[in-house]
Motif scaffolding. Structure first.
Motif, PDB file in Angstrom:
ATOM      1  N   LEU A 187       0.750  -1.059  -0.095  1.00 58.42           N
ATOM      2  CA  LEU A 187       0.032   0.120  -0.030  1.00 58.42           C
ATOM      3  C   LEU A 187       0.973   1.275   0.113  1.00 58.42           C
ATOM      4  O   LEU A 187       0.344   2.474  -0.359  1.00 58.42           O
ATOM      5  CB  LEU A 187      -1.026   0.066   1.165  1.00 58.42           C
ATOM      6  CG  LEU A 187      -2.215  -0.808   1.190  1.00 58.42           C
ATOM      7  CD1 LEU A 187      -2.923  -0.633   2.725  1.00 58.42           C
ATOM      8  CD2 LEU A 187      -3.185  -0.668   0.193  1.00 58.42           C
ATOM      9  N   VAL A 188       2.160   1.162   0.391  1.00 55.67           N
ATOM     10  CA  VAL A 188       2.984   2.336   0.588  1.00 55.67           C
ATOM     11  C   VAL A 188       4.101   2.495  -0.075  1.00 55.67           C
ATOM     12  O   VAL A 188       4.440   3.412  -0.714  1.00 55.67           O
ATOM     13  CB  VAL A 188       3.333   2.564   2.279  1.00 55.67           C
ATOM     14  CG1 VAL A 188       1.949   2.722   3.206  1.00 55.67           C
ATOM     15  CG2 VAL A 188       4.095   1.407   2.920  1.00 55.67           C
ATOM     16  N   PHE A 189       4.884   1.346  -0.470  1.00 58.89           N
ATOM     17  CA  PHE A 189       6.135   1.240  -0.823  1.00 58.89           C
ATOM     18  C   PHE A 189       6.180   1.511  -2.581  1.00 58.89           C
ATOM     19  O   PHE A 189       6.979   2.479  -2.906  1.00 58.89           O
ATOM     20  CB  PHE A 189       7.024   0.112  -0.436  1.00 58.89           C
ATOM     21  CG  PHE A 189       8.460   0.240  -0.878  1.00 58.89           C
ATOM     22  CD1 PHE A 189       9.282   1.008  -0.152  1.00 58.89           C
ATOM     23  CD2 PHE A 189       8.825  -0.588  -2.070  1.00 58.89           C
ATOM     24  CE1 PHE A 189      10.628   1.376  -0.456  1.00 58.89           C
ATOM     25  CE2 PHE A 189      10.409  -0.307  -2.173  1.00 58.89           C
ATOM     26  CZ  PHE A 189      11.341   0.609  -1.465  1.00 58.89           C
ATOM     27  N   PRO A 190       5.458   0.732  -3.343  1.00 61.92           N
ATOM     28  CA  PRO A 190       5.650   0.844  -4.788  1.00 61.92           C
ATOM     29  C   PRO A 190       4.976   2.574  -5.290  1.00 61.92           C
ATOM     30  O   PRO A 190       5.859   3.116  -6.010  1.00 61.92           O
ATOM     31  CB  PRO A 190       4.454   0.013  -5.320  1.00 61.92           C
ATOM     32  CG  PRO A 190       4.386  -1.151  -4.115  1.00 61.92           C
ATOM     33  CD  PRO A 190       4.514  -0.377  -2.784  1.00 61.92           C
ATOM     34  N   ASP A 191       4.333   2.982  -4.486  1.00 56.70           N
ATOM     35  CA  ASP A 191       3.714   4.444  -4.793  1.00 56.70           C
ATOM     36  C   ASP A 191       4.707   5.206  -4.461  1.00 56.70           C
ATOM     37  O   ASP A 191       5.086   6.618  -4.951  1.00 56.70           O
ATOM     38  CB  ASP A 191       2.673   4.898  -4.075  1.00 56.70           C
ATOM     39  CG  ASP A 191       1.298   4.182  -4.497  1.00 56.70           C
ATOM     40  OD1 ASP A 191       1.338   3.899  -5.934  1.00 56.70           O
ATOM     41  OD2 ASP A 191       0.284   4.202  -3.798  1.00 56.70           O
ATOM     42  N   THR A 192       5.688   5.069  -3.304  1.00 59.88           N
ATOM     43  CA  THR A 192       6.617   5.934  -2.954  1.00 59.88           C
ATOM     44  C   THR A 192       7.832   5.899  -4.143  1.00 59.88           C
ATOM     45  O   THR A 192       8.490   6.889  -4.314  1.00 59.88           O
ATOM     46  CB  THR A 192       7.442   5.514  -1.741  1.00 59.88           C
ATOM     47  OG1 THR A 192       6.154   5.756  -0.712  1.00 59.88           O
ATOM     48  CG2 THR A 192       8.617   6.331  -1.111  1.00 59.88           C
ATOM     49  N   ILE A 193       8.209   4.738  -4.512  1.00 63.99           N
ATOM     50  CA  ILE A 193       9.204   4.627  -5.649  1.00 63.99           C
ATOM     51  C   ILE A 193       8.532   5.200  -6.956  1.00 63.99           C
ATOM     52  O   ILE A 193       9.377   5.839  -7.772  1.00 63.99           O
ATOM     53  CB  ILE A 193       9.525   2.937  -5.927  1.00 63.99           C
ATOM     54  CG1 ILE A 193       9.916   2.583  -4.680  1.00 63.99           C
ATOM     55  CG2 ILE A 193      10.532   2.846  -6.936  1.00 63.99           C
ATOM     56  CD1 ILE A 193      11.108   3.064  -3.935  1.00 63.99           C
TER      57      ILE A 193
END
Ligand code: 4IA
Length: 393
Positions: A142-148
């Motif tokens: 939920l958080v990491f792929p969007d951050t990248i």
């Protein structure tokens, strides 16, 4: 001469329950010869930490798996961080450190906190859920792929890709073959995803390409550095969070201690990493002949460092097998130690803290509702499933 051990630290019995075997290795001596691998091993805290600190003697550029890159073609183009020595490592690491900064994490915290709270609200309302497939595997995604800034299509390949790479640090055993079966598409998806044109603006991925534009690395290096985010950033936190919940569910008094003071959330996560270290082992390769605790290790030898065993060495930790969230965990090697110490440790800590806090605020009791099911991997202590039952606060 070091003591010779015949046990294979990558066989299925060992991987299924590594903690049952660590004492044997620690007790055999400060350095052991692992006949099954043709490699040396160290499982005591003092020697593991000293080897990690001496990155010149115990180098990484020849691979941190069993394969020696000086003699074998690497499984994939080597990581410019993990599988690199200075000066290359220091150049790539410093540009990545500027991207994974305190400032960027400060910006992300409120967004990630809202996501953790919403996810835990949904799970709490259900009373029964799987701490691995419905929490540990869900929150980082939920958080990491969007951050990248990853493209939306195909993100489900991330866990498969990590499983393949972490298996590849070990021997080409049945765990490697079976664990990788049917996952080949993940490798080409990751290669595509890391290209400049496939990354969204504003993410850490594009920030690496901005570093290339600024002359800090080449365009090819940028792609491979983005790959490091994808390899190291998901399966690690997935299992870190899953083990945190496992630890809290198996130690109800520690969970109550956390509920009484949710400021202990960061400590609880750190202790769960010491108690059950996601990254269990890593190799180094000796760049010269070296003497360790009276044992001469020749140049060009592979040395297996048992991080998880060091984190439970009774010579370093009191009552090491017990999970105590108020323990001083400083010096644990769950994130490694020295120049290669985890680049993403603050990301992992933030994720762990937010999940632990959200649970502590919303749950009055957390119980196992079945036995944890392991997913065997040559490097990670991983879970496939862990059903839990909760009482809402
Ligand atoms: C990379 C140690 C582990 C979390 C790790 C795995 C891969 C990479 C870095 C770290 O590909 O750079």
């Amino acid at each position: 001469m070091p003591a010779t051990l015949t046990l294979d630290p990558f066989d299925e019995a060992f991987l299924a329950d590594p903690y049952a075997h660590h004492e044997t290795i620690r007790n055999a001596g400060p350095v052991v010869w692992l006949e099954a691998l043709g490699a040396y091993g160290m499982a005591r805290y003092a020697e593991v930490q000293a080897a990690l600190r001496d990155h010149v003697t115990f180098c990484s550029a020849r691979g941190v798996g069993l394969a020696d890159f000086a003699r074998e073609t690497p499984f994939r183009p080597p990581s410019l961080l993990l599988e690199a020595d200075p000066p290359l490592h220091d150049r790539t690491r410093s540009l990545m450190n500027k991207i994974v900064s305190l400032g960027s994490l400060k910006e992300l915290r409120p967004v990630w906190q809202a996501k953790a709270e919403r996810l835990v609200d949904e799970l709490v309302a259900r009373r029964h859920f799987d701490a691995v497939t419905e929490l540990g595997e869900v929150f980082p995604m939920l958080v990491f792929p969007d951050t990248i800034g990853l493209m939306d299509e195909g993100r489900e390949h991330l866990l498969d890709y990590a499983a393949i790479v972490f298996n590849a640090f070990g021997p080409r055993n049945a765990v490697f073959e079976e664990g990788n079966r049917g996952k080949e598409a993940a490798i080409s998806w990751v290669a595509e995803t890391c290209r400049r044109g496939n990354l969204k603006p504003g993410g850490w991925g594009m920030a690496v390409y901005a570093a290339a534009d600024a002359g800090l690395c080449t365009e090819d290096e940028a792609g491979r550095l983005v790959r490091s985010f994808l390899t190291a950033g998901v399966d690690t936190t997935v299992n870190g969070i899953s083990h945190l919940v496992l630890a809290l569910a198996q130690h109800p008094s520690e969970f109550q201690r956390l509920r009484a003071n949710t400021k202990l959330a960061t400590r609880a996560f750190e202790e769960s990493l010491r108690w059950d270290s996601t990254v269990q082992t890593f190799f180094r390769t000796t760049a010269r002949e070296v003497e360790v605790a009276g044992v001469t290790i020749p140049e060009g030898a592979k040395v297996l460092l048992f991080l998880a065993a060091a984190n439970r060495d009774p010579a370093r930790w009191s009552d090491p097998d017990s999970f105590r969230i108020e323990r001083n965990t400083s010096g644990h090697v769950g994130f490694g130690f020295g120049i290669h110490q985890c680049l993403g440790q603050m990301v992992a800590r933030l994720e762990g803290e937010l999940v632990a806090t959200a649970l502590a605020e919303r749950v009055s009791a957390l119980r196992p509702a079945g036995a944890p099911v392991r997913r065997l991997n040559n490097t990670l202590h991983a879970l496939a499933s862990f059903p839990v039952e909760i009482d809402p606060a």
